[in-house]
Design an enzyme around this catalytic site. Structure first.
Site, mmCIF file in Angstrom:
data_model
loop_
_atom_site.group_PDB
_atom_site.id
_atom_site.type_symbol
_atom_site.label_atom_id
_atom_site.label_comp_id
_atom_site.label_asym_id
_atom_site.label_seq_id
_atom_site.Cartn_x
_atom_site.Cartn_y
_atom_site.Cartn_z
ATOM 1 N N ASP A 220 0.781 -1.571 -0.041
ATOM 2 C CA ASP A 220 0.028 0.177 0.171
ATOM 3 C C ASP A 220 1.358 0.814 0.565
ATOM 4 O O ASP A 220 2.032 1.487 0.562
ATOM 5 C CB ASP A 220 -0.713 0.545 1.310
ATOM 6 C CG ASP A 220 -2.159 0.990 0.810
ATOM 7 O OD1 ASP A 220 -2.263 0.673 0.458
ATOM 8 O OD2 ASP A 220 -1.581 1.860 2.084
ATOM 9 N N GLU A 269 15.443 -15.072 -0.188
ATOM 10 C CA GLU A 269 15.392 -16.040 0.652
ATOM 11 C C GLU A 269 14.478 -17.441 0.657
ATOM 12 O O GLU A 269 14.773 -18.672 1.324
ATOM 13 C CB GLU A 269 15.669 -15.646 1.631
ATOM 14 C CG GLU A 269 16.410 -15.039 2.063
ATOM 15 C CD GLU A 269 16.815 -14.205 3.224
ATOM 16 O OE1 GLU A 269 16.131 -14.797 4.559
ATOM 17 O OE2 GLU A 269 17.235 -14.093 3.350
#
Length: 554
Positions: A220, A269
């Site tokens: 956002d 990751e």
């Protein structure tokens, strides 16, 4: 409500989710506004268990992923975009266990889950902010927000001339005399992203939800995190007209990109091809492309496309410019027509005159729906990823006649800034023909639904030839099955009459008539999908006004 097919075996669906690399490049992502999707406990408010119960419907619709608007712990001053605790579910929506169950069920159905992240501001009820106010001037916690002394003889004037997006000053004074910055509502104080604790906290929040199994984040106000040094005056009298048209001292600052490079390293990751999508209002598509460079975010909403009128020349220009801007950075284009902040496109297109994204007039409902169906087929034919807002597959219009006393949009009460009529696109969607809330829940709905909502419901449209729901299902199935739809980075424009768009992608051809008159076009092959009836005779076809057709030449 009956389902179209039995649930797939969990291991098969999970294998499909895990194996589709770069799935986001051509994905169709469905936005769920949780408070208005499905209510499981009859309190009039949608919740996570309600969303979970309707996941098979979304699987059958043919979407690839579900984006959930905020469901975090919040006082709900701005429908959950004022977050008090980023690691908790607001009780009105359920619990963390409900979130976990929803994510697991979605994966078993072959759907991915994207959650909203709100990093520009918190709630004024966030523990950091409450302590900062309580501890007074000089509190180290005030450095995590933008607290400043005021101007004027006694500090009675705001620190600068910035205006809130919701109208009025972007500053509110606390009892001890200092002011704090809020680009949105006063209940939404902006974080100071120059403070290391803010970055540390959000990296931890990312890992929390990634460990929960989410497949990505919609960010956002992705363009708003970094403010210009010194918070300089803007100097413009009507600042809101500049939004999205110019680089602002509080929007689209270059410093945001280092934040997203750090976030991308965290995301990479994790296994499973997880993604970021940015809500980034920028002056140009070219500046939007900066957010999706290879080491930053994966997608950014194409607001220039959303705000384009139903006009062939305008549409072609924004399509070309979008594809040209995304190609150098290797990112997919995104296409969107509606969301929780703008008037639904079935209502926007119900007007012959050029209008913005906030409309208070219902217009010509039949015209709006016809254009909306055609616009959807055009959008789904373009290379890249498409976003669908809940209820648009039912052809829902905006509810433009909500009584003032039921409205909840904070911009409405500010009396300036955004038009404040976003409640009209947030009315709970109808599932059944009858009932207190047309199948939304057993206890009514938090915003009143129109009396004709039942005829637009899933139950009324499911299996009905020519219905908007079946048009979406057919189009999404064809998009998934056809190798020349979705993926890619270019279109081959074909010669077409004025007011008509025609392009080829492999053995697929899309033709969209944006005019108010029927046109004669070549018959490019076999009709795959059409938004209205197309008459084909030998080598020619008659394409009705405001209609899009897909052809296959194979």
């Amino acid at each position: 409500m009956s389902q179209h097919s039995a649930d797939p075996a969990p291991n098969t669906a999970l294998a499909t989710v895990a194996s589709h690399r770069d799935w986001w490049r051509d994905a169709v992502i469905y936005q769920v506004y949780p408070r208005s999707f499905a209510d499981s406990n009859g309190d009039g408010m949608g919740d996570l268990e309600g969303v979970r119960s309707r996941l098979p419907y979304l699987r059958d619709l043919g979407v690839d992923a579900v984006w959930l608007s905020p469901f975090y712990a919040s006082p709900q001053a701005d429908a959950g975009y004022d977050v008090a605790d980023y690691r908790a579910v607001d009780p009105m929506f359920g619990s963390l266990l409900d979130a976990d169950a929803l994510i697991r069920d979605a994966h078993e159905l072959g759907l991915r889950i994207i959650v909203d992240l709100v990093p520009n501001h918190s709630s004024d009820q966030h523990e950091w902010f409450k302590r900062a106010v309580a501890e007074g001037p000089g509190s180290p916690l005030r450095d995590r927000y933008h607290f400043r002394p005021g101007k004027g003889e006694n500090g009675e004037l705001p620190p600068n001339d910035w205006e809130s997006i919701f109208g009025g000053p972007a500053w509110t004074r606390v009892p001890d005399g200092e002011w704090y910055l809020h680009l949105f509502a006063p209940e939404q104080p902006d974080f100071n992203w120059n403070h290391p604790a803010v970055g540390d906290e959000f990296r931890s929040i990312l890992r929390f939800w990634l460990d929960m199994g989410v497949d990505g984040f919609r960010i956002d106000v992705a363009h708003g995190l970094v403010k210009a040094d010194g918070l300089p005056d803007l100097g413009a009298r009507d600042q809101l007209k500049l939004l999205g048209n110019d680089v602002m001292p509080f929007f689209d600052q270059d410093g945001v990109h280092e934040i997203y490079r750090e976030w991308r390293r965290i995301l990479d990751e994790y296994s499973g091809d997880r993604i970021f999508v940015a809500e980034a209002w920028t002056p140009t598509i070219e500046r939007t492309a900066n957010y999706v460079r290879p080491d930053e975010l994966h997608q950014a909403f194409n607001f220039q496309y959303l705000s384009t009128h139903w006009d062939a020349a305008e549409l072609r220009a924004v399509i070309d410019r979008t594809l040209d801007a995304m190609r150098p950075v290797g990112a997919p284009a995104t296409w969107v027509l509606s969301n929780h902040d703008v008037t639904r496109h079935a209502t926007r297109f119900a007007h012959d005159t050029a209008l913005g994204t906030q409309i208070r007039d219902a217009g010509d409902r039949e015209l709006g729906l016809k254009r909306a169906r055609a616009a959807t087929l055009l959008m789904l034919a373009l290379p890249g990823s498409a976003y669908v807002y809940q209820g648009e597959e039912l052809g829902l219009p905006d509810v433009v006649d909500l009584p003032d006393e039921v409205r909840q949009d904070p911009a409405y009460f500010r009396g300036a800034g955004q038009d404040g009529f976003r409640d009209g696109c947030r009315v709970p969607i109808p599932w059944t023909r009858t009932g207190a809330s047309y199948g939304f829940g057993s206890g009514g709905s938090w915003l009143p639904q129109p009396e004709n909502w039942g005829e637009l419901s899933v139950e009324a449209q499911q299996g009905a030839p020519g219905s908007t729901l079946e048009l979406y299902r057919t189009a999404l199935a064809a998009r998934r099955a056809h190798p020349d739809l979705g993926a890619g980075e270019a279109v081959e424009w074909l010669k077409a009459p004025e007011g008509v768009l025609a392009f080829r992608r492999g053995d697929f051809v899309c033709v969209a008539n944006t005019t108010g008159e029927a046109v004669t076009i070549p018959a490019y092959g076999r009709v795959l999908v059409a938004s209205a009836e197309v008459t084909v005779a030998e080598a020619e076809a008659k394409l009705p006004s405001d209609t899009t057709v897909w052809w296959t030449t194979a």
